[in-house]
Write a protein that holds these residues in place. Structure first.
Motif, PDB file in Angstrom:
ATOM      1  N   PHE A 128       0.781  -1.221   0.000  1.00 33.68           N
ATOM      2  CA  PHE A 128       0.000   0.000   0.000  1.00 33.68           C
ATOM      3  C   PHE A 128       0.825   1.289   0.000  1.00 33.68           C
ATOM      4  CE2 PHE A 128       1.113  -0.384   4.307  1.00 33.68           C
ATOM      5  CZ  PHE A 128       0.659   0.686   5.076  1.00 33.68           C
ATOM      6  N   THR A 129       2.128   1.199   0.267  1.00 38.70           N
ATOM      7  CA  THR A 129       2.949   2.417   0.205  1.00 38.70           C
ATOM      8  C   THR A 129       4.150   2.293  -0.711  1.00 38.70           C
ATOM      9  OG1 THR A 129       4.284   1.811   2.136  1.00 38.70           O
ATOM     10  CG2 THR A 129       2.305   3.162   2.543  1.00 38.70           C
ATOM     11  N   ASP A 130       4.481   1.078  -1.138  1.00 38.88           N
ATOM     12  CA  ASP A 130       5.654   0.878  -2.000  1.00 38.88           C
ATOM     13  C   ASP A 130       5.407  -0.304  -2.932  1.00 38.88           C
ATOM     14  OD1 ASP A 130       8.103   0.413  -3.221  1.00 38.88           O
ATOM     15  OD2 ASP A 130       9.256   0.530  -1.359  1.00 38.88           O
ATOM     16  N   ALA A 131       5.042  -0.018  -4.172  1.00 40.23           N
ATOM     17  CA  ALA A 131       4.677  -1.063  -5.131  1.00 40.23           C
ATOM     18  C   ALA A 131       5.857  -1.946  -5.527  1.00 40.23           C
ATOM     19  CB  ALA A 131       4.058  -0.436  -6.373  1.00 40.23           C
ATOM     20  N   THR A 132       7.082  -1.599  -5.113  1.00 40.12           N
ATOM     21  CA  THR A 132       8.243  -2.427  -5.464  1.00 40.12           C
ATOM     22  C   THR A 132       8.528  -3.510  -4.424  1.00 40.12           C
ATOM     23  OG1 THR A 132       9.890  -1.004  -4.390  1.00 40.12           O
ATOM     24  CG2 THR A 132       9.288  -0.470  -6.677  1.00 40.12           C
ATOM     25  N   ILE A 133       7.788  -3.529  -3.333  1.00 39.44           N
ATOM     26  CA  ILE A 133       7.995  -4.554  -2.307  1.00 39.44           C
ATOM     27  C   ILE A 133       7.364  -5.851  -2.802  1.00 39.44           C
ATOM     28  CG2 ILE A 133       7.461  -5.254   0.064  1.00 39.44           C
ATOM     29  CD1 ILE A 133       7.593  -2.312   0.846  1.00 39.44           C
ATOM     30  N   ARG A 134       8.207  -6.782  -3.228  1.00 36.07           N
ATOM     31  CA  ARG A 134       7.730  -7.994  -3.902  1.00 36.07           C
ATOM     32  C   ARG A 134       6.955  -8.941  -2.991  1.00 36.07           C
ATOM     33  NH1 ARG A 134      12.687  -9.716  -7.808  1.00 36.07           N
ATOM     34  NH2 ARG A 134      13.841  -9.746  -5.860  1.00 36.07           N
ATOM     35  N   SER A 135       7.224  -8.922  -1.712  1.00 36.14           N
ATOM     36  CA  SER A 135       6.547  -9.853  -0.804  1.00 36.14           C
ATOM     37  C   SER A 135       5.033  -9.647  -0.783  1.00 36.14           C
ATOM     38  CB  SER A 135       7.089  -9.689   0.612  1.00 36.14           C
ATOM     39  OG  SER A 135       6.862  -8.370   1.077  1.00 36.14           O
ATOM     40  N   HIS A 136       4.582  -8.491  -1.212  1.00 35.03           N
ATOM     41  CA  HIS A 136       3.158  -8.172  -1.154  1.00 35.03           C
ATOM     42  C   HIS A 136       2.470  -8.297  -2.512  1.00 35.03           C
ATOM     43  CE1 HIS A 136       4.435  -6.956   2.735  1.00 35.03           C
ATOM     44  NE2 HIS A 136       3.219  -6.587   3.077  1.00 35.03           N
ATOM     45  N   HIS A 137       3.215  -8.660  -3.556  1.00 36.13           N
ATOM     46  CA  HIS A 137       2.608  -8.912  -4.864  1.00 36.13           C
ATOM     47  C   HIS A 137       1.939 -10.273  -4.790  1.00 36.13           C
ATOM     48  CE1 HIS A 137       5.513  -6.100  -7.270  1.00 36.13           C
ATOM     49  NE2 HIS A 137       5.070  -5.551  -6.172  1.00 36.13           N
ATOM     50  N   GLN A 138       0.634 -10.277  -4.848  1.00 32.66           N
ATOM     51  CA  GLN A 138      -0.124 -11.512  -4.751  1.00 32.66           C
ATOM     52  C   GLN A 138      -1.466 -11.325  -5.440  1.00 32.66           C
ATOM     53  OE1 GLN A 138      -1.180 -12.320  -0.551  1.00 32.66           O
ATOM     54  NE2 GLN A 138      -0.517 -10.244  -0.092  1.00 32.66           N
ATOM     55  N   THR A 139      -2.182 -12.398  -5.640  1.00 33.84           N
ATOM     56  CA  THR A 139      -3.520 -12.302  -6.206  1.00 33.84           C
ATOM     57  C   THR A 139      -4.482 -13.100  -5.349  1.00 33.84           C
ATOM     58  OG1 THR A 139      -3.139 -14.199  -7.659  1.00 33.84           O
ATOM     59  CG2 THR A 139      -2.756 -12.023  -8.599  1.00 33.84           C
ATOM     60  N   LEU A 140      -5.710 -12.698  -5.423  1.00 30.88           N
ATOM     61  CA  LEU A 140      -6.765 -13.365  -4.678  1.00 30.88           C
ATOM     62  C   LEU A 140      -7.844 -13.770  -5.672  1.00 30.88           C
ATOM     63  CD1 LEU A 140      -7.952 -14.146  -1.928  1.00 30.88           C
ATOM     64  CD2 LEU A 140      -8.977 -11.880  -1.847  1.00 30.88           C
ATOM     65  N   GLU A 141      -8.130 -15.053  -5.745  1.00 30.82           N
ATOM     66  CA  GLU A 141      -9.158 -15.552  -6.659  1.00 30.82           C
ATOM     67  C   GLU A 141     -10.531 -15.374  -6.035  1.00 30.82           C
ATOM     68  OE1 GLU A 141     -10.213 -19.915  -7.870  1.00 30.82           O
ATOM     69  OE2 GLU A 141      -8.551 -19.213  -9.125  1.00 30.82           O
ATOM     70  N   VAL A 142     -11.449 -14.827  -6.825  1.00 34.46           N
ATOM     71  CA  VAL A 142     -12.779 -14.501  -6.321  1.00 34.46           C
ATOM     72  C   VAL A 142     -13.830 -14.966  -7.327  1.00 34.46           C
ATOM     73  CG1 VAL A 142     -14.295 -12.612  -5.566  1.00 34.46           C
ATOM     74  CG2 VAL A 142     -11.835 -12.454  -5.185  1.00 34.46           C
ATOM     75  N   ARG A 143     -14.967 -15.326  -6.801  1.00 34.86           N
ATOM     76  CA  ARG A 143     -16.122 -15.673  -7.629  1.00 34.86           C
ATOM     77  C   ARG A 143     -17.371 -15.365  -6.830  1.00 34.86           C
ATOM     78  NH1 ARG A 143     -19.439 -20.144  -7.743  1.00 34.86           N
ATOM     79  NH2 ARG A 143     -20.410 -20.575  -9.750  1.00 34.86           N
ATOM     80  N   VAL A 144     -18.305 -14.655  -7.435  1.00 31.39           N
ATOM     81  CA  VAL A 144     -19.611 -14.425  -6.838  1.00 31.39           C
ATOM     82  C   VAL A 144     -20.597 -15.167  -7.727  1.00 31.39           C
ATOM     83  CG1 VAL A 144     -21.339 -12.716  -6.147  1.00 31.39           C
ATOM     84  CG2 VAL A 144     -18.897 -12.205  -5.873  1.00 31.39           C
ATOM     85  N   ALA A 145     -21.197 -16.219  -7.203  1.00 29.32           N
ATOM     86  CA  ALA A 145     -21.933 -17.193  -8.013  1.00 29.32           C
ATOM     87  C   ALA A 145     -22.981 -16.589  -8.935  1.00 29.32           C
ATOM     88  CB  ALA A 145     -22.581 -18.233  -7.098  1.00 29.32           C
ATOM     89  N   ASP A 146     -23.718 -15.608  -8.479  1.00 34.02           N
ATOM     90  CA  ASP A 146     -24.829 -15.087  -9.285  1.00 34.02           C
ATOM     91  C   ASP A 146     -24.577 -13.684  -9.831  1.00 34.02           C
ATOM     92  OD1 ASP A 146     -25.014 -13.624  -6.953  1.00 34.02           O
ATOM     93  OD2 ASP A 146     -27.196 -13.755  -6.835  1.00 34.02           O
ATOM     94  N   ALA A 147     -23.341 -13.317  -9.994  1.00 28.15           N
ATOM     95  CA  ALA A 147     -23.055 -11.951 -10.431  1.00 28.15           C
ATOM     96  C   ALA A 147     -21.831 -11.922 -11.339  1.00 28.15           C
ATOM     97  CB  ALA A 147     -22.832 -11.055  -9.208  1.00 28.15           C
ATOM     98  N   PRO A 148     -21.802 -10.957 -12.230  1.00 31.76           N
ATOM     99  CA  PRO A 148     -22.835  -9.958 -12.494  1.00 31.76           C
ATOM    100  C   PRO A 148     -23.883 -10.461 -13.488  1.00 31.76           C
ATOM    101  CG  PRO A 148     -20.936  -9.486 -13.864  1.00 31.76           C
ATOM    102  CD  PRO A 148     -20.582 -10.695 -13.035  1.00 31.76           C
ATOM    103  N   HIS A 149     -25.133 -10.018 -13.304  1.00 31.74           N
ATOM    104  CA  HIS A 149     -26.152 -10.244 -14.321  1.00 31.74           C
ATOM    105  C   HIS A 149     -25.740  -9.432 -15.557  1.00 31.74           C
ATOM    106  CE1 HIS A 149     -29.503 -11.143 -11.138  1.00 31.74           C
ATOM    107  NE2 HIS A 149     -28.622 -12.114 -11.227  1.00 31.74           N
ATOM    108  N   PRO A 150     -26.337  -9.678 -16.709  1.00 30.90           N
ATOM    109  CA  PRO A 150     -25.915  -8.970 -17.931  1.00 30.90           C
ATOM    110  C   PRO A 150     -25.929  -7.443 -17.821  1.00 30.90           C
ATOM    111  CG  PRO A 150     -27.284 -10.826 -18.526  1.00 30.90           C
ATOM    112  CD  PRO A 150     -27.331 -10.729 -17.012  1.00 30.90           C
ATOM    113  N   ASP A 151     -26.833  -6.884 -17.012  1.00 32.74           N
ATOM    114  CA  ASP A 151     -26.936  -5.421 -16.902  1.00 32.74           C
ATOM    115  C   ASP A 151     -26.344  -4.890 -15.596  1.00 32.74           C
ATOM    116  OD1 ASP A 151     -28.842  -6.415 -15.133  1.00 32.74           O
ATOM    117  OD2 ASP A 151     -30.457  -5.115 -15.843  1.00 32.74           O
TER     118      ASP A 151
END
Length: 183
Positions: free
Chosen positions: A135-158
């Motif tokens: 959150f204060t230094d984008a070059t700190i590699r230890s914090h580069h990560q991803t979080l997989e997410v899924r919301v079962a019923d979203a988004p609807h087409p609109d």
């Protein structure tokens, strides 16, 4: 802004690489599923009206929720927008790539870096990965990560699903040397 639902996901990692993680690594996501403010309008040249009507209020709604769900000091963060099939990727980008939205999270986290983001158009239930960085230094590699997410019923087409993610730490068991050590 018409919110259909807000979903909060919490993950606590207690073991990684066969070793305990103590304290557990905590990551949270808060996602709002909203009506696409440009639905039914065809191609809209200037998205300003929808941005002004939604982005700030949405950021103000989500930022305190993600901070409360994290329950401790934030060290990494990210954001996402998944647009339903009747919308454009640009609709999601318009909402999350504005200071009217992002500054609510930056201010709540006392952050100084840009929020890493993902945006795409997808059917309900699509899996997406939210990138996180320090959150204060984008070059700190230890914090580069991803979080997989899924919301079962979203988004609807609109609809548009907009999410904020936060981590209380870097990757569990991270062992990479700081970026500054590379020649």
């Amino acid at each position: 802004m018409n919110i259909r639902k807000i979903t909060t996901l919490t993950e606590e990692i207690t073991s990684e690489g066969g070793r305990p993680v103590d304290p557990p690594a905590r990551v949270v996501v808060v996602a709002a599923v909203i009506e696409n403010p440009w639905k039914g309008q065809g191609f809209v040249e200037d998205l300003t009206e929808g941005i002004d009507a939604v982005a700030s209020d949405l950021g103000a709604e989500l930022a305190p929720r993600v901070m409360e769900a994290l329950g401790t000091e934030l060290e990494a963060y990210g954001k996402a927008a998944i647009v339903g099939l009747d919308g454009e990727v640009e609709h999601g980008s318009a909402l999350i790539h504005t200071l009217k939205f992002g500054n609510h999270f930056r201010d709540a986290a006392q952050a100084t870096t840009l929020l890493p983001a993902v945006e795409k158009r997808a059917a309900a239930g699509a899996v997406f990965d939210i990138p996180l960085k320090h959150f204060t230094d984008a070059t700190i590699r230890s914090h580069h990560q991803t979080l997989e997410v899924r919301v079962a019923d979203a988004p609807h087409p609109d609809e548009i699903l907009v999410a904020l993610a936060a981590a209380a730490q870097g990757r569990p068991q991270q062992r990479l040397a700081p970026l500054s050590t590379e020649a």
